[in-house]
Design an enzyme around this catalytic site. Structure first.
Site, short mmCIF file in Angstrom:
data_model
loop_
_atom_site.label_atom_id
_atom_site.label_comp_id
_atom_site.label_asym_id
_atom_site.label_seq_id
_atom_site.Cartn_x
_atom_site.Cartn_y
_atom_site.Cartn_z
N GLY A 250 29.03 -12.30 -4.27
CA GLY A 250 28.48 -10.96 -4.42
C GLY A 250 28.41 -10.39 -5.82
O GLY A 250 27.76 -9.37 -6.02
N GLU A 292 33.00 -17.17 -3.08
CA GLU A 292 31.74 -17.89 -2.82
C GLU A 292 30.58 -17.36 -3.67
O GLU A 292 29.59 -16.87 -3.13
CB GLU A 292 31.35 -17.71 -1.35
CG GLU A 292 32.11 -18.56 -0.41
CD GLU A 292 31.80 -18.21 1.04
OE1 GLU A 292 32.24 -18.97 1.90
OE2 GLU A 292 31.14 -17.18 1.31
N PRO A 293 30.66 -17.47 -4.98
CA PRO A 293 29.58 -16.94 -5.79
C PRO A 293 28.33 -17.81 -5.74
O PRO A 293 28.42 -19.04 -5.68
CB PRO A 293 30.17 -16.95 -7.20
CG PRO A 293 31.19 -18.05 -7.17
CD PRO A 293 31.74 -18.07 -5.78
N GLY A 294 27.18 -17.17 -5.73
CA GLY A 294 25.91 -17.88 -5.83
C GLY A 294 25.16 -17.38 -7.06
O GLY A 294 25.11 -18.02 -8.10
N ARG A 295 24.65 -16.15 -6.93
CA ARG A 295 23.82 -15.54 -7.97
C ARG A 295 24.46 -15.58 -9.37
O ARG A 295 23.82 -15.90 -10.35
CB ARG A 295 23.57 -14.08 -7.58
CG ARG A 295 22.62 -13.35 -8.52
CD ARG A 295 22.61 -11.84 -8.22
NE ARG A 295 22.69 -11.51 -6.84
CZ ARG A 295 21.65 -11.25 -6.05
NH1 ARG A 295 20.43 -11.24 -6.56
NH2 ARG A 295 21.82 -10.96 -4.78
N CYS A 363 -2.83 -13.35 -2.45
CA CYS A 363 -3.75 -12.41 -1.81
C CYS A 363 -2.97 -11.32 -1.10
O CYS A 363 -3.01 -11.20 0.14
CB CYS A 363 -4.64 -13.17 -0.83
SG CYS A 363 -5.48 -14.54 -1.61
N GLU A 364 -2.23 -10.56 -1.86
CA GLU A 364 -1.41 -9.47 -1.35
C GLU A 364 -1.35 -8.41 -2.44
O GLU A 364 -0.98 -8.74 -3.58
CB GLU A 364 0.05 -9.92 -1.13
CG GLU A 364 0.27 -11.01 -0.13
CD GLU A 364 0.41 -10.51 1.29
OE1 GLU A 364 0.72 -9.32 1.49
OE2 GLU A 364 0.18 -11.32 2.19
N TYR A 392 17.94 -17.23 -6.20
CA TYR A 392 17.05 -16.73 -5.16
C TYR A 392 15.60 -16.61 -5.66
O TYR A 392 14.86 -15.74 -5.24
CB TYR A 392 17.56 -15.38 -4.60
CG TYR A 392 18.99 -15.45 -4.12
CD1 TYR A 392 19.32 -16.19 -2.99
CD2 TYR A 392 20.02 -14.81 -4.81
CE1 TYR A 392 20.64 -16.28 -2.55
CE2 TYR A 392 21.34 -14.89 -4.38
CZ TYR A 392 21.64 -15.64 -3.25
OH TYR A 392 22.94 -15.71 -2.82
N1 LLP Z 1 28.72 -16.17 0.91
C1 LLP Z 1 27.97 -15.76 1.93
C2 LLP Z 1 28.49 -15.88 3.28
C3 LLP Z 1 26.69 -15.24 1.70
O1 LLP Z 1 25.97 -14.83 2.73
C4 LLP Z 1 26.19 -15.16 0.39
C5 LLP Z 1 24.87 -14.63 0.11
C6 LLP Z 1 27.00 -15.62 -0.66
C7 LLP Z 1 28.27 -16.10 -0.37
C8 LLP Z 1 26.56 -15.59 -2.10
O2 LLP Z 1 26.35 -14.31 -2.56
P1 LLP Z 1 26.02 -14.05 -4.10
O3 LLP Z 1 27.21 -14.42 -4.91
O4 LLP Z 1 24.83 -14.87 -4.44
O5 LLP Z 1 25.71 -12.60 -4.15
N2 LLP Z 1 18.21 -13.27 -1.39
C9 LLP Z 1 19.01 -12.14 -1.81
C10 LLP Z 1 20.48 -12.43 -1.72
C11 LLP Z 1 20.92 -12.84 -0.36
C12 LLP Z 1 22.38 -13.17 -0.32
C13 LLP Z 1 22.72 -13.86 0.94
N3 LLP Z 1 24.08 -14.26 1.05
C14 LLP Z 1 18.61 -11.73 -3.21
O6 LLP Z 1 17.75 -12.37 -3.80
O7 LLP Z 1 19.12 -10.75 -3.74
#
Ligand code: LLP
Length: 433
Positions: A250, A292-295, A363-364, A392
């Site tokens: 998050g 659990e970082p992604g972004r 086309c949007e 993302y």
């Molecule tokens: N863990 C779980 C269970 C999640 O559902 C997510 C993201 C993460 C970890 C990673 O979260 P992060 O660190 O990336 O914030 N497509 C959207 C974001 C959707 C996030 C979904 N879950 C966007 O582009 O903002």
């Protein structure tokens, strides 16, 4: 370029010719060599951010682990890097599980998510012997119990809890609140029911809890708030089986120069201190903490380069500048109203004298990348770079309008490596029978 520096990778600089360079590679030259749209990742920044996460957490507890949320960007090269850097892997579907295993990720380090896992996906996770499955519904617990039993297995699980904390972020990426399709709420007793169901299931081995309150979070106070509720819940549930606490991802990133997100270290300190303080106060043994970082691992490392295909001046209205990509490679502006900035790779320091709307080729009418971009004058064939597209972006890419998905290159020390080649027209019809 200075004002945009926090949005670009730190390796961004200007070449003697005055071009934008990332990872020692001239972005204009990369576009010429690999075509556009092109997604460029600073490989050193990816690796460095992974290391910073691991170090910052383990400074508090050597048992802590970083689980990379692969949904943010899942190229094989990145998954292999995450493995080398000792991360675990969050997969949210059978497809993501397949990609992680294909990259050589050890199954024991995989955490399987999903609010709607079907029997096939649960079977795939069991057969691969993933380390953890995060259960998300009572139906899933029953199904998992049955499928694990059929295989003579006992699967370690976490129960996904929604603590009733609402972080300040877009509603579409807020997941910790009571009214959510994800997890089991503390309020109303669903989480307690889930814990009881896992404990009663012969082939399910409950080892802890999971909680992901949302995404693109700047105000870290939501984590201590969640930790307090979770510690109280663990105490109320008793038993000594809840030894793992996965606090989710998050942490937000800067998309524009106005954004000022906390650092990886501030996030790690906040989460670890909060969990330790709350568990200590409740008289509970400290859990093994996972995040659990992604972004925040991949977002800033990626930039997308487009080529201008044309401009249009509507008298008294505005100037439109169209590029050769759009919502098929960057959905976030359309889906969340996300804001981005742009920079011109061949003259990053030129004065911004025009206000224009940067649009895609789809086309949007909603296919707008930047509503009001302040840029130097632009003409057909100019290059435009949008920073902070590493998370993302290509992960949510589509083939809308038959647009092929972009190539992805990793740059480092002046070398560029194509890690995902551009999609071909032939691939657009390859599945049609
Ligand atoms: N863990 C779980 C269970 C999640 O559902 C997510 C993201 C993460 C970890 C990673 O979260 P992060 O660190 O990336 O914030 N497509 C959207 C974001 C959707 C996030 C979904 N879950 C966007 O582009 O903002």
């Amino acid at each position: 370029m200075q004002p945009l520096s926090q949005v670009l990778p730190p390796s961004a600089t200007t070449t003697p010719e005055g071009h934008l360079s990332i990872g020692g590679c001239d972005v204009v030259a990369l576009a010429a060599e690999f075509g556009t749209p092109l997604v460029i990742y600073d490989a050193a920044l990816l690796r460095d951010t992974m290391r910073r996460y691991v170090q910052a957490l383990r400074a508090h507890d050597p048992r802590a682990e970083v689980v990379y949320a692969s949904k943010a960007f899942w190229a094989q090269a990145l998954l292999r890097m995450a493995h080398q850097e000792d991360l675990r892997m969050d997969v949210a579907s059978g497809g993501e599980l397949f990609m992680a295993l294909h990259a050589g990720f050890p199954a024991g380090k995989i955490v399987m998510h999903g609010n709607a896992k079907d029997a096939r996906e649960i079977g795939e996770a069991l057969d691969a012997m993933v380390g953890l499955i995060v259960v998300d519904s009572l139906d899933e617990i029953a199904l998992l119990d049955q499928l694990a039993g059929e295989r003579g297995r006992r699967q370690n699980v976490l129960v996904r809890v929604t603590p009733g904390v609402k972080p300040s972020t877009h509603a579409y990426i807020s997941t910790g609140q009571l009214d959510s399709k994800f997890g089991f709420s503390l309020e109303g007793g669903l989480a307690a029911q889930a814990v009881a169901a896992c404990r009663a299931a012969a082939n399910v081995n409950l080892v802890g809890l999971h909680c992901h309150i949302g995404s693109q979070i700047f105000e870290l106070g939501a984590y201590p708030a969640a930790a307090a509720l979770l510690a109280a819940f663990v105490k109320e549930q008793g038993g000594d089986d809840l030894t793992v606490m996965d606090m989710g991802g998050g942490l937000g990133i800067a998309y524009t120069r106005d954004d000022d997100p906390p650092s990886v270290e501030e996030f790690a300190d906040t989460v670890m201190d909060a969990v330790h303080a709350e568990w200590d106060a409740a008289g509970l043994p400290r859990p093994r903490v996972l995040v659990e970082p992604g972004r925040s691992i991949v977002g800033r490392a990626g930039v997308t380069v487009y080529r201008v295909t044309g401009t249009k001046d509507i008298p008294g209205v505005r100037r439109y500048v169209a590029v050769d990509g759009g919502m098929s490679d960057l959905m976030r502006p359309m889906l969340y109203g996300a804001t981005y900035e742009a920079i011109l790779p061949d003259r990053p320091e030129a004065e911004a004298t025009d206000t224009l709307r940067l649009v895609g080729k789809h086309c949007e009418s909603g296919d707008v990348l930047i509503q009001e971009a302040e840029l130097p004058p632009l003409a057909r064939d100019d290059l435009v770079c949008i920073p902070a597209t590493g998370a993302y972006g290509v992960a949510m890419a589509s083939n809308y309008n038959g647009v092929t998905r972009p190539a992805v290159v990793f740059v480092e020390d002046g070398r560029a490596t194509v890690v995902v080649r551009r999609e071909t027209y032939a691939e657009l019809v390859a599945r049609d029978l």
